[in-house]
Design an enzyme around this catalytic site. Sequence first.
Site, PDB file in Angstrom:
ATOM      1  N   ASP A  65       0.870  -1.165   0.000  1.00 57.72           N
ATOM      2  CA  ASP A  65       0.000   0.000   0.000  1.00 57.72           C
ATOM      3  C   ASP A  65       0.921   1.234   0.000  1.00 57.72           C
ATOM      4  O   ASP A  65       2.125   1.115   0.256  1.00 57.72           O
ATOM      5  CB  ASP A  65      -0.876  -0.028   1.258  1.00 57.72           C
ATOM      6  CG  ASP A  65      -1.703   1.222   1.406  1.00 57.72           C
ATOM      7  OD1 ASP A  65      -2.469   1.539   0.481  1.00 57.72           O
ATOM      8  OD2 ASP A  65      -1.568   1.903   2.443  1.00 57.72           O
ATOM      9  N   ASP A  67      -0.120   5.303   0.892  1.00 54.82           N
ATOM     10  CA  ASP A  67      -0.365   6.243   1.990  1.00 54.82           C
ATOM     11  C   ASP A  67      -0.429   5.522   3.319  1.00 54.82           C
ATOM     12  O   ASP A  67      -1.216   4.591   3.504  1.00 54.82           O
ATOM     13  CB  ASP A  67      -1.691   6.990   1.768  1.00 54.82           C
ATOM     14  CG  ASP A  67      -1.598   8.032   0.670  1.00 54.82           C
ATOM     15  OD1 ASP A  67      -0.470   8.413   0.315  1.00 54.82           O
ATOM     16  OD2 ASP A  67      -2.650   8.460   0.162  1.00 54.82           O
TER      17      ASP A  67
END
Length: 257
Positions: A14, A16
């Site tokens: 991922d 952020d």
Amino acid sequence: MKIELQHIKAVVFDLDGTLFVGKTPIDGAKEKLEELRRKGKQIIFLTNAGTRSRKGVAEKLNAMGFEANEKEVYTSSYLLAKYVTTKYKKKKVFVVGEQGIIDELKLVGVEFSEEDADIVVGGLDRKFTYEKLAKALILLDGGAELIGTNGDSTYPTEHGLMPGAGSVIAAIECASGKKAHLIGKPNICAIEIIEKEHGVNRNEILVVGDRLNTDIKFAKACEVKSALVLTGVSRKKDIKEIKPDYILKSIVELCVS
């Protein structure tokens, strides 16, 4: 924490809250990805963010000091564009969202319309207005389908949590009474594409992310190994039904043998 998984060939990250927060890289994240590449691991970026295209995300990562190319990047906007062209050929689209969605839809030849669209696409829109909501409602009341990039209610920044795509989509759902079909994590649609395009099987993949209800839930649904980092949204106290295989203070603790 050393993760003894010799069979892992690809690590799906991922963005952020995992590699950076806002515009600030997590300390040691760049060096950790370089280390994994030296060990022969494939690096894949899978983000629910849809405000940029794959190309735009790769450019952002490179500007922040991370090595990344477009083919390693999977965004909710890219996955949404693939979904629309597969299921809704030659259908018109109205977008409540930002340039990343528009760019990816343009690349696959989608036609846009504000008057007679067959599909309303919702995503993070930092210029969301009542007028956009009203246009979406008229189209949806007229029979249009509602598709969303992701259900993330917030996203992390240096200034704290900010409203995410899920907040915008929730407003459209509330007004129209329709439930959006969400493309991003935890929807597992990305996993088959990743397997095919990168030549890996699910038992050779590790997912690393900061959200239990998206990243880790996605990994569980795909039946792949998962690691939760505590640099983003979820905390140890939040771990209940959805349990990661590993918990790391940050990406720096990730040591795949």
